[in-house]
Motif scaffolding. Structure first.
Motif, mmCIF file in Angstrom:
data_model
loop_
_atom_site.group_PDB
_atom_site.id
_atom_site.type_symbol
_atom_site.label_atom_id
_atom_site.label_comp_id
_atom_site.label_asym_id
_atom_site.label_seq_id
_atom_site.Cartn_x
_atom_site.Cartn_y
_atom_site.Cartn_z
ATOM 1 N N UNK A 27 0.838 -1.197 0.000
ATOM 2 C CA UNK A 27 0.000 0.000 0.000
ATOM 3 C C UNK A 27 0.876 1.251 0.000
ATOM 4 N N UNK A 28 0.374 2.302 -0.610
ATOM 5 C CA UNK A 28 1.068 3.596 -0.619
ATOM 6 C C UNK A 28 2.499 3.455 -1.133
ATOM 7 N N UNK A 29 2.618 2.871 -2.310
ATOM 8 C CA UNK A 29 3.937 2.618 -2.870
ATOM 9 C C UNK A 29 4.098 3.276 -4.227
ATOM 10 N N UNK A 30 5.343 3.458 -4.608
ATOM 11 C CA UNK A 30 5.699 4.037 -5.895
ATOM 12 C C UNK A 30 6.919 3.291 -6.410
ATOM 13 N N UNK A 31 7.056 3.211 -7.737
ATOM 14 C CA UNK A 31 8.136 2.450 -8.356
ATOM 15 C C UNK A 31 8.874 3.298 -9.389
ATOM 16 N N UNK A 32 10.199 3.228 -9.338
ATOM 17 C CA UNK A 32 11.053 3.860 -10.337
ATOM 18 C C UNK A 32 12.045 2.820 -10.844
ATOM 19 N N UNK A 33 12.126 2.683 -12.152
ATOM 20 C CA UNK A 33 13.125 1.827 -12.786
ATOM 21 C C UNK A 33 14.236 2.741 -13.288
ATOM 22 N N UNK A 34 15.454 2.520 -12.844
ATOM 23 C CA UNK A 34 16.577 3.347 -13.253
ATOM 24 C C UNK A 34 16.784 3.378 -14.756
ATOM 25 N N UNK A 35 16.377 2.305 -15.440
ATOM 26 C CA UNK A 35 16.527 2.263 -16.896
ATOM 27 C C UNK A 35 15.726 3.360 -17.582
ATOM 28 N N UNK A 36 14.636 3.808 -16.961
ATOM 29 C CA UNK A 36 13.840 4.866 -17.566
ATOM 30 C C UNK A 36 14.669 6.145 -17.716
#
Length: 167
Positions: A27-36
């Motif tokens: 819950x209440x999470x966010x995701x970042x992929x460094x490849x972006x």
């Protein structure tokens, strides 16, 4: 207390799919992929672009940390050297956070099978297989918690991470 999951692993080990699953389970999470932050044409690895990418990654992660909407910040990138992990952590405001450096690892056979599927699907080129296999030993040297994903599903990998770190 916020949780920051820094999830590394060689190409094809399942970082992105595991992190997407982790984001969906927390819950209440966010995701970042460094490849972006490397999505450029032509792909250029110079001192200038490496520093720009690192600044962009840490800027986004720090904004996620500052945002009250998020309790779990999930980040993945190859991160095959301890200096990369340490540099990222040193640039983050982690005062009210628990940082969880994690490496997804798997056997050579499992990695080869995963990468061959990607090649067959047109998602990767065959030259990436040897490069990825050569990086496997680098992750054993890192100061990270290892999660062996050789014989578990993406959902099971996410569950292992949640069980170990989300409390």
């Amino acid at each position: 207390m916020k949780h920051i999951y820094l999830i590394g692993g060689t190409m094809g080990v399942g970082k992105t799919t595991t992190c997407q699953m982790l984001k969906n389970k927390l819950n209440n999470s966010v995701f970042l992929d460094g490849d972006w932050c490397w999505d450029m044409n032509p792909f250029q690895v110079t001192e200038e672009t490496k520093e720009m990418v690192m600044q962009n990654i840490c800027f986004l992660l720090n904004n996620f940390i500052k945002c009250s909407a998020f309790n779990h910040i999930v980040f993945c990138w190859v991160m095959h050297e301890q200096a990369i992990v340490d540099d990222i952590i040193s640039r983050l405001d982690t005062e009210d956070c628990k940082v969880h450096p994690i490496a997804l690892v798997c056997s050579r056979d499992a990695l080869t099978k995963r990468l061959m599927k990607d090649v067959a699907a047109g998602q990767r080129t065959e030259d990436k297989i040897l490069r990825s296999l050569m990086r496997i030993p680098l992750y054993e040297k890192l100061n990270t918690t290892k999660v062996d994903v050789s014989s578990i599903t993406v959902e099971q990998a996410a569950d292992v991470i949640i069980q170990r770190f989300s409390t």
